[in-house]
Structure formats: structure tokens, C-alpha cells
Design a protein around this motif. Structure first.
Motif, short mmCIF file in Angstrom:
data_model
loop_
_atom_site.label_atom_id
_atom_site.label_comp_id
_atom_site.label_asym_id
_atom_site.label_seq_id
_atom_site.Cartn_x
_atom_site.Cartn_y
_atom_site.Cartn_z
N LEU A 42 0.85 -1.20 0.00
CA LEU A 42 0.00 0.00 0.00
C LEU A 42 0.88 1.24 0.00
CD1 LEU A 42 -2.82 -0.85 2.59
CD2 LEU A 42 -3.03 -0.67 0.11
N PRO A 43 0.35 2.31 -0.63
CA PRO A 43 1.16 3.54 -0.63
C PRO A 43 1.43 4.01 0.79
CG PRO A 43 -0.99 3.86 -1.71
CD PRO A 43 -0.90 2.44 -1.35
N ARG A 44 2.57 4.61 0.96
CA ARG A 44 2.99 5.15 2.25
C ARG A 44 1.92 6.06 2.84
NH1 ARG A 44 8.10 6.74 4.74
NH2 ARG A 44 9.57 5.28 3.86
N GLY A 45 1.66 5.90 4.11
CA GLY A 45 0.72 6.81 4.77
C GLY A 45 -0.72 6.30 4.75
N SER A 46 -1.04 5.32 3.88
CA SER A 46 -2.42 4.84 3.89
C SER A 46 -2.58 3.80 5.00
CB SER A 46 -2.82 4.28 2.53
OG SER A 46 -2.03 3.17 2.23
N GLY A 338 -8.16 -0.02 0.72
CA GLY A 338 -7.29 -0.50 1.81
C GLY A 338 -7.98 -1.35 2.85
N VAL A 339 -9.16 -1.92 2.49
CA VAL A 339 -9.88 -2.77 3.45
C VAL A 339 -9.81 -4.23 2.97
CG1 VAL A 339 -12.09 -3.26 4.53
CG2 VAL A 339 -11.45 -0.89 4.03
N PHE A 340 -9.38 -5.11 3.87
CA PHE A 340 -9.23 -6.51 3.51
C PHE A 340 -10.22 -7.35 4.30
CE2 PHE A 340 -5.43 -4.20 2.61
CZ PHE A 340 -5.03 -4.68 1.37
#
Ligand SMILES: *Cc1c(COP(=O)(O)O)cnc(C)c1O
Length: 388
Positions: A42-46, A338-340
Motif C-alpha cells: 500500500l502507498p505510504r501513509g495509507s 485499503g480494506v481486507f
């Protein structure tokens, strides 16, 4: 010399790879899909919301970290084998569960306990019944013993397991696997039913998996003193927040314990896991606060999703289930923010259902916000399948 003799021999025989055990040949690799690599990408900060494996959604008690770091400050603690049979964990568990220490066996995760029971009690062709739908890893342990478990199923997957078990059980059934709360349904089997089943089928071993016990508050553990054919397993992977350390345990009476102790490996619970488990058990307030919060968050998430048109089943674990039209698309949409979560829709009789781990209240508020962002783009995201 040896080279020549080996070469001569291999020329005479057809080259064939060593075959795995007969029952292993029939198995497909366990379809464990971990979201960890996607999370690392994931992108940094997310901020990821890892809600797919029902682990605790927050780190363990600071006391666990403190105890482990303290332990590591003495290097000798790692070059020696761990304490055999995890006696300190056992003693702490006895106080926690009210079960005698000699009726408790500490294992390398509760998966290890399930495997130990299968290895110790199952012969190829034995009759094994599972409350369906259920936790997939048990099936592998059973199949590895040459057993094809039968599914005790009701028309409604969220109905109680007892009637389906009564239908499925035979006097020669060797073992029944019954998680309570069950995974993925969250359904609890009342201890009275467990006691009655144990009495009615004295030749059957009842394996009650209480991985989610703390979230339900209901347990069959005290029954092990009275029911010799009962095993209850539990874990530190869910409410205790140390899934990465791998600690679980089982509780059972003296007869089954004697059988299990033949194959049990007393070194299998590593030293850090033992230290971490004792510290985790000691933080009673931290655990109770987390469990209370998860229960409140379960209600919050269920009602927020229902308000948005979702079909939701919330029961007694740290997870809920949502039935949607296109589970795969639903999971990928969530992943894009960003939800798994875990698609359980391929389980027989569980079509359409996706399981979502419940975390803290703020995490569940965050989840609802992300869902709202997705709903703005695709308004039918949460819609249940069309009526049949
Ligand atoms: C998560 C889970 C387990 C695994 O527990 P470990 O102690 O991490 O091996 C066992 N049984 C059920 C039903 C689970 O959901």
C-alpha cells in the motif's frame, strides 16, 4: 566410489520423484490467502484495515512487549530449549479457566491442538462429522489422516448446529468438530447441548473449538471434568492479540489427555510465546476493555451497514457476515480503499456471504466512511442478491 555406485543404480531404475503419503497425494495446497503482502504494497501513509483473518485489530498489551523484551535481554533464553510443556502458561490458564492444570495442554496455536487430536485419534476411513459451514483448516488435518469429514448442515447456515448434528451422528462416529462460536457463522452451541451430545454418544470424541470464546462469554470448558469424551480448544490469536506468536491450548479429561500426551511435543511452544502468553493473560483490564469494545463495534457496524441496505448477520464472534450480489467485486472494491475482508461465498451453502472482522469502534467508523466513498460510485455495492 559412492558416486559411481549411485550412478550405476540410477541408470537401472526409472527416475521418479518420492511420493507423498497416500492421503496427502489427494490434497490440494491449503488456499491460505494472506493480505500481508498487499498491505505492505500500500502507498505510504495509507492506513490498512486488515479485517480478513479475525485476528485482534490492535497490538497486544504493552505488558506483552515489556515481558518479551525483558526476556530477550538475557541471550541464554534463546540458546536453550523452552520450558517443556509451558508450565507457567498452564498455571496461568488454570486460574483463567478454572480447569485443573493437568487437564490443560498448551500448543503451538490452537491449530496444533486440532492436528494433535486428529493425529492421535483418527484412522483412515473413520467417520468424522463437522458442524457446517466451518473452519477450513480442521478439514485438512482430518483429510491428512485419510478421513473424509461429513458435513452436518441445516438449510439455514445460521441455524443452531445441534439438530443437524443429531441427524448426522451415528454410534460409530469417531469425532465431531464443533466450533462455538462457529467460524464463519458466529453461532454458539449451548453447553447444555454439548453435555447432552457427549452423554448420548459416549464412543464419539467431541472437539469443541472455542477460538472466539471471549467474545461470546459462553463456554463448555467446565464440562471436561465430567465428560471424558470432550476436548475444548482455545487460542491466544483472537482477543489476546498475539496470533504471530502462535499459542493455543486444549482442555480435556485424563483419558484423552493420556492419549494426546503420546504424540504431543513439549518443545513446540517457543520461549517467546510462553512469556508473551503469561503476560497477555495477566492484563485482565486490557483484554476486557478490548472485548467490550469489539462487542459494541459489532453492533455499530451491523446497524450502519443495515442502514445502507446490507443484509447482515452478526452473532457471537469478533466478526460479522454480509450477503452481497457479487462477493468478488465487493472484496476488490473494499481492497481498493485499503480494506481486507474474507470472501466465504464459495463454502457450500454459504453462497454470497463475506466475513468482516470487527475491530475497535474507531476502526469500524473508518470502515463505514470508506464504504460510503465506494457507495457514492457504485450504489448497489452492498445490495443483497435478488430474491430467488
Ligand atoms: C482462528 C481460528 C483458529 C486458529 O487459531 P490459532 O490458535 O491461531 O491456530 C482455530 N479455530 C478457529 C475456529 C479459528 O477461527
Amino acid at each position: 566410489m559412492i558416486q559411481e555406485s549411485l550412478q550405476a543404480r540410477s541408470r537401472k531404475t526409472v527416475v521418479e520423484m518420492p511420493r507423498p503419503a497416500r492421503d496427502v497425494q489427494l490434497l490440494a495446497p491449503y488456499d491460505a490467502v494472506s493480505s500481508l503482502s498487499a498491505i505492505r504494497d500500500l502507498p505510504r501513509g495509507s492506513v490498512p484495515l486488515k479485517l480478513d483473518w479475525n485476528e485482534s485489530s490492535i497490538p497486544p498489551s504493552p505488558k506483552v512487549i515489556e515481558a518479551i523484551t525483558g526476556f530477550l535481554s538475557n541471550g541464554h533464553h534463546l540458546n536453550w530449549y523452552p520450558e517443556l510443556g509451558a508450565p507457567k502458561v498452564r498455571a496461568a490458564l488454570s486460574a483463567y479457566t478454572g480447569v485443573r492444570p493437568d487437564s490443560i495442554l498448551v500448543t503451538n496455536g490452537s491449530d496444533d491442538a486440532l492436528d494433535l487430536v486428529c493425529r492421535s485419534f483418527l484412522d483412515p476411513g473413520d467417520d468424522v462429522v463437522v458442524a457446517w459451514p466451518t473452519y477450513g483448516h480442521f478439514l485438512i488435518f482430518a483429510r491428512a489422516r485419510g478421513v473424509q469429514p461429513r458435513k452436518a448442515r441445516s438449510a439455514d447456515p445460521f441455524a443452531g448446529s445441534t439438530p443437524a448434528l443429531l441427524d448426522a451422528l451415528r454410534p460409530d462416529t469417531k469425532l465431531v468438530y464443533l466450533p462455538s462460536p462457529n467460524n464463519p457463522t458466529g453461532i454458539v452451541t449451548p453447553p447444555q447441548d454439548v453435555a447432552a451430545l457427549c452423554r448420548a454418544f459416549p464412543g464419539t470424541l467431541f472437539l469443541v473449538d472455542e477460538a472466539y470464546h471471549e467474545f461470546s462469554g459462553i463456554t463448555s470448558a467446565p464440562l471436561v471434568a465430567a465428560c471424558p469424551n470432550l476436548v475444548v480448544t482455545r487460542t491466544f490469536s483472537k482477543c489476546f492479540g498475539i496470533a504471530g506468536l502462535r499459542v493455543g491450548y486444549l482442555m480435556t479429561g485424563p483419558y484423552v489427555m493420556e492419549q494426546l500426551s503420546k504424540l504431543y511435543n513439549p518443545k513446540s511452544v517457543n520461549a517467546l510465546a510462553q512469556v508473551g502468553a503469561v503476560a497477555a493473560l495477566a492484563d485482565v483490564d486490557g483484554r476486557e476493555a478490548y472485548v467490550a469494545q469489539v462487542r459494541a463495534a459489532r453492533d455499530l457496524l451491523s446497524s450502519e451497514l443495515r442502514r445502507r441496505g446490507a443484509e447482515v448477520k452478526a452473532a457471537q464472534g469478533n466478526f460479522i457476515n454480509v450477503r452481497v450480489r457479487d462477493p468478488q467485486a465487493f472484496c476488490s472494491a473494499l481492497e481498493s480503499v485499503g480494506v481486507f475482508v474474507r470472501d466465504r461465498s464459495h463454502l457450500e451453502g454459504f453462497e454470497g456471504w463475506v466475513r468482516i472482522t470487527v475491530g475497535t469502534l474507531s476502526q469500524m467508523h473508518d470502515l463505514v466512511e470508506r464504504v460510503d466513498r465506494l457507495l457514492a460510485e457504485s450504489p448497489t455495492l452492498l445490495s443483497p442478491p435478488a430474491a430467488r
